[in-house]
Design a protein around this motif. Structure first.
Motif, PDB file in Angstrom:
ATOM      1  N   ILE A 143     -22.778  -3.567 -16.427  1.00  0.00           N
ATOM      2  CA  ILE A 143     -22.369  -4.755 -15.686  1.00  0.00           C
ATOM      3  C   ILE A 143     -22.307  -4.433 -14.196  1.00  0.00           C
ATOM      4  O   ILE A 143     -21.669  -3.470 -13.779  1.00  0.00           O
ATOM      5  CB  ILE A 143     -21.014  -5.309 -16.179  1.00  0.00           C
ATOM      6  CG1 ILE A 143     -20.616  -6.553 -15.379  1.00  0.00           C
ATOM      7  CG2 ILE A 143     -19.915  -4.247 -16.162  1.00  0.00           C
ATOM      8  CD1 ILE A 143     -19.452  -7.326 -15.966  1.00  0.00           C
ATOM      9  N   THR A 154     -22.512  -9.678  -3.343  1.00  0.00           N
ATOM     10  CA  THR A 154     -23.034 -10.617  -4.333  1.00  0.00           C
ATOM     11  C   THR A 154     -24.565 -10.630  -4.384  1.00  0.00           C
ATOM     12  O   THR A 154     -25.143 -10.615  -5.476  1.00  0.00           O
ATOM     13  CB  THR A 154     -22.492 -12.027  -4.065  1.00  0.00           C
ATOM     14  OG1 THR A 154     -21.058 -12.002  -4.211  1.00  0.00           O
ATOM     15  CG2 THR A 154     -23.072 -13.039  -5.038  1.00  0.00           C
ATOM     16  N   TYR A 179     -20.618 -14.909 -17.089  1.00  0.00           N
ATOM     17  CA  TYR A 179     -21.483 -13.753 -17.280  1.00  0.00           C
ATOM     18  C   TYR A 179     -22.928 -14.238 -17.385  1.00  0.00           C
ATOM     19  O   TYR A 179     -23.222 -15.189 -18.111  1.00  0.00           O
ATOM     20  CB  TYR A 179     -21.114 -13.006 -18.558  1.00  0.00           C
ATOM     21  CG  TYR A 179     -19.797 -12.270 -18.497  1.00  0.00           C
ATOM     22  CD1 TYR A 179     -19.714 -11.011 -17.910  1.00  0.00           C
ATOM     23  CD2 TYR A 179     -18.636 -12.831 -19.024  1.00  0.00           C
ATOM     24  CE1 TYR A 179     -18.512 -10.328 -17.841  1.00  0.00           C
ATOM     25  CE2 TYR A 179     -17.424 -12.157 -18.966  1.00  0.00           C
ATOM     26  CZ  TYR A 179     -17.369 -10.903 -18.377  1.00  0.00           C
ATOM     27  OH  TYR A 179     -16.172 -10.229 -18.312  1.00  0.00           O
ATOM     28  N   ILE A 236     -12.735  -6.292 -16.418  1.00  0.00           N
ATOM     29  CA  ILE A 236     -13.473  -5.085 -16.806  1.00  0.00           C
ATOM     30  C   ILE A 236     -12.505  -3.941 -17.093  1.00  0.00           C
ATOM     31  O   ILE A 236     -12.629  -3.233 -18.104  1.00  0.00           O
ATOM     32  CB  ILE A 236     -14.466  -4.680 -15.699  1.00  0.00           C
ATOM     33  CG1 ILE A 236     -15.573  -5.725 -15.559  1.00  0.00           C
ATOM     34  CG2 ILE A 236     -15.063  -3.306 -15.993  1.00  0.00           C
ATOM     35  CD1 ILE A 236     -16.507  -5.465 -14.392  1.00  0.00           C
ATOM     36  N   GLY A 241     -13.887  -6.990  -6.415  1.00  0.00           N
ATOM     37  CA  GLY A 241     -13.974  -8.287  -7.069  1.00  0.00           C
ATOM     38  C   GLY A 241     -12.916  -8.475  -8.146  1.00  0.00           C
ATOM     39  O   GLY A 241     -12.494  -7.518  -8.804  1.00  0.00           O
ATOM     40  N   THR A 288     -20.969  -5.190 -10.546  1.00  0.00           N
ATOM     41  CA  THR A 288     -19.744  -5.800 -10.037  1.00  0.00           C
ATOM     42  C   THR A 288     -19.475  -5.337  -8.621  1.00  0.00           C
ATOM     43  O   THR A 288     -20.096  -4.378  -8.130  1.00  0.00           O
ATOM     44  CB  THR A 288     -18.555  -5.459 -10.955  1.00  0.00           C
ATOM     45  OG1 THR A 288     -17.390  -6.165 -10.513  1.00  0.00           O
ATOM     46  CG2 THR A 288     -18.267  -3.968 -10.955  1.00  0.00           C
ATOM     47  N   PRO A 322     -19.526  -0.217 -15.773  1.00  0.00           N
ATOM     48  CA  PRO A 322     -19.628  -0.940 -14.504  1.00  0.00           C
ATOM     49  C   PRO A 322     -20.436  -0.181 -13.462  1.00  0.00           C
ATOM     50  O   PRO A 322     -20.368   1.040 -13.369  1.00  0.00           O
ATOM     51  CB  PRO A 322     -18.167  -1.079 -14.061  1.00  0.00           C
ATOM     52  CG  PRO A 322     -17.490   0.085 -14.688  1.00  0.00           C
ATOM     53  CD  PRO A 322     -18.195   0.361 -15.992  1.00  0.00           C
ATOM     54  N   VAL A 380     -13.339  -9.807 -10.905  1.00  0.00           N
ATOM     55  CA  VAL A 380     -13.936  -9.529 -12.220  1.00  0.00           C
ATOM     56  C   VAL A 380     -13.506  -8.154 -12.714  1.00  0.00           C
ATOM     57  O   VAL A 380     -13.386  -7.915 -13.916  1.00  0.00           O
ATOM     58  CB  VAL A 380     -15.475  -9.629 -12.150  1.00  0.00           C
ATOM     59  CG1 VAL A 380     -16.114  -9.275 -13.490  1.00  0.00           C
ATOM     60  CG2 VAL A 380     -15.901 -11.026 -11.716  1.00  0.00           C
ATOM     61  N   ASN A 381     -13.250  -7.259 -11.781  1.00  0.00           N
ATOM     62  CA  ASN A 381     -12.848  -5.908 -12.168  1.00  0.00           C
ATOM     63  C   ASN A 381     -11.555  -5.896 -12.974  1.00  0.00           C
ATOM     64  O   ASN A 381     -11.323  -4.967 -13.760  1.00  0.00           O
ATOM     65  CB  ASN A 381     -12.672  -5.029 -10.920  1.00  0.00           C
ATOM     66  CG  ASN A 381     -13.993  -4.737 -10.255  1.00  0.00           C
ATOM     67  OD1 ASN A 381     -15.042  -4.807 -10.885  1.00  0.00           O
ATOM     68  ND2 ASN A 381     -13.953  -4.426  -8.975  1.00  0.00           N
ATOM     69  N   THR A 409     -25.734  -7.794  -6.503  1.00  0.00           N
ATOM     70  CA  THR A 409     -25.580  -7.970  -7.946  1.00  0.00           C
ATOM     71  C   THR A 409     -26.711  -8.823  -8.503  1.00  0.00           C
ATOM     72  O   THR A 409     -27.241  -8.552  -9.585  1.00  0.00           O
ATOM     73  CB  THR A 409     -24.221  -8.612  -8.298  1.00  0.00           C
ATOM     74  OG1 THR A 409     -24.163  -9.957  -7.827  1.00  0.00           O
ATOM     75  CG2 THR A 409     -23.066  -7.809  -7.725  1.00  0.00           C
ATOM     76  N   ILE A 416     -24.088  -9.682 -14.936  1.00  0.00           N
ATOM     77  CA  ILE A 416     -23.247  -9.801 -13.755  1.00  0.00           C
ATOM     78  C   ILE A 416     -22.420 -11.064 -13.962  1.00  0.00           C
ATOM     79  O   ILE A 416     -22.627 -11.812 -14.914  1.00  0.00           O
ATOM     80  CB  ILE A 416     -24.072  -9.928 -12.446  1.00  0.00           C
ATOM     81  CG1 ILE A 416     -24.960 -11.196 -12.486  1.00  0.00           C
ATOM     82  CG2 ILE A 416     -24.903  -8.684 -12.202  1.00  0.00           C
ATOM     83  CD1 ILE A 416     -25.675 -11.495 -11.164  1.00  0.00           C
TER      84      ILE A 416
END
Length: 331
Positions: A35, A71, A225, A47, A41, A37, A65, A43-44, A74, A86
Motif C-alpha cells: 500500500i 499524493t 482504497y 494501517i 497521512g 501512503t 506500507p 490513512v496510516n 501515490t 492506495i
C-alpha cells in the motif's frame, strides 16, 4: 525499480515501527499486499492498527506500507504497478477508469470538513461572509468548496464565489492564514480543521449538512482504497482480506479508546484536546459497512461537476460502470 527509488522517501519504506522481528518472520511466509501512503497521512492510523493488531496476518496476508512523497506520487505508483493499492478519491478513480485503467474503489472514509471562522469572529452564517476573504485548501475545484457553493446558491440565492474573495493554498498554509487572521474563514482538510477547532475556531457550515440540504447523501464515501479489477480477479482472497481487515480496524478504533494510544505519536496532536478532536473526526468519517450507492454518488458528482467543470471531471459526464467495488463481488 527506478520509479521506486524516485518516489520513496529515504529510509521510509517500512516506517511502521515497534512491530519487531516476530511479525517480520511471520510476514515472510504470507503474500504481501503493498500500500502506498504518505508519511503523515491519516490513512496510516488504520494501517498501523491493521499491522499492530495482526489483522492482516489473521486474514492471510502481510500489509506492507510504502511511504511516498505526496499524493501525486501515490497515484504514479499505483499507475506504474509499484503498489497494489492506495487511498484516493473516486473522482480520480473514475477519470482513470474512463481512460482505460481497470481501477475500482473500496470505501474508506466519508470524512469532510466545513467552513470555520475564528472564535471571536462576528460571522455567524455564510450570509455574513459577503465581502470577506475565505482561505481554501487545494484549489477552485476543492470538493468541499464546490458543495458549499452549490448550497449557498440554494440558501442565499447567490454563489459564495461571487460574494467573497478566495485565497487558495496548501492545507498548512490555509491553516496558518486562518489562525493568524489573514483570512476571515477557511475550508481545510478534515483533520486540520479538527486541530483548528481544538485551538478555538468554530464551524459555521458543515459540508455534510450542506450536502444533505442539497438532497445529496452525505454518507457517500469520497475516499477509498484503489484496486485493479484484474488484481482482484487474480487475488480474490487478498482483496476480501483487505476489506475485512479495514473493517476490523475501523470497528476497533470506533469502540476502543485504548487502541488509539499507539497511534498518538503519528497524529501531530500537541495536547489532549487536539488528540480527542482528531479521534472524534476520524470516527465520524467511518463509512457504513455496505456498498456505495452508485446513484447517490452520481448525484453528488453532478452537483460538483456543475460548478467544477472539466477541471474537476476530466470531461466525464457520468461515472463509469464498475467504479465501486464491494468484497461480495469477489466471488
Amino acid at each position: 525499480m527506478e520509479l521506486h527509488r524516485r518516489i520513496v522517501l529515504a529510509g521510509g519504506a517500512l516506517f511502521l515501527s515497534g512491530l519487531g522481528l516476530p511479525r517480520r518472520a511471520r510476514a515472510a511466509d504470507l503474500p504481501a499486499l503493498r500500500i502506498g501512503t504518505l508519511e503523515n497521512g491519516t490513512v496510516n492510523w488504520e494501517i498501523q492498527t491493521i499491522r499492530g493488531k495482526g489483522l492482516d496476518q489473521a486474514r492471510g496476508f502481510s500489509l506492507q506500507p510504502l511511504i511516498l512523497a505526496g499524493t501525486p506520487a501515490t497515484q504514479v505508483a499505483m499507475q506504474g504497478g509499484e503498489v497494489d493499492t492506495i487511498v484516493s478519491d473516486w473522482l480520480w478513480v473514475a477519470q482513470q477508469r474512463a481512460r482505460g485503467e481497470d481501477f475500482t474503489f473500496l470505501p474508506y472514509s466519508t470524512a469532510v470538513g466545513g467552513l470555520i471562522v475564528p472564535k471571536d469572529s462576528p460571522v455567524r452564517s455564510i450570509g455574513d461572509l459577503k465581502g470577506k476573504k475565505i482561505g481554501i485548501a487545494g484549489g477552485p475545484i476543492d470538493k468541499s468548496w464546490l458543495i458549499l457553493r452549490a448550497w449557498s446558491r440554494q440558501v442565499l440565492g447567490a454563489d459564495l464565489a461571487d460574494l467573497t474573495e478566495q485565497v487558495f493554498g496548501a492545507p498548512p498554509l490555509i491553516m496558518n492564514a486562518a489562525e493568524t487572521g489573514q483570512v476571515d474563514a477557511a475550508i481545510n482538510l478534515w483533520h486540520l480543521q479538527a486541530l483548528m477547532q481544538a485551538r478555538g475556531m468554530r464551524e459555521i457550515a458543515s459540508v455534510a449538512q450542506a450536502a444533505q440540504e442539497l438532497g445529496l447523501d452525505a454518507r457517500t464515501p469520497l475516499l477509498g482504497y484503489v484496486l485493479r479489477d484484474r488484481w482482484i480477479a487474480a487475488n480474490p482472497t487478498l482483496a476480501r482480506g483487505l476489506a475485512q481487515a479495514s473493517r476490523a480496524a475501523k470497528t476497533t478504533l470506533v469502540q476502543d479508546d485504548a487502541a488509539w494510544q499507539p497511534l498518538r505519536r503519528y497524529m501531530d496532536a500537541a495536547n489532549d484536546a487536539e488528540f480527542q478532536a482528531l479521534r472524534a473526526g476520524w470516527r465520524a468519517g467511518v463509512p457504513a459497512d455496505a456498498p456505495v450507492n452508485a446513484d447517490n454518488a452520481q448525484k453528488l458528482f453532478a452537483t460538483m461537476a456543475a460548478l467544477g467543470g472539466d477541471a474537476l471531471t476530466g470531461g466525464l459526464t457520468t461515472l463509469p460502470k464498475g467504479l465501486f467495488w464491494w468484497p461480495e463481488q469477489a466471488g
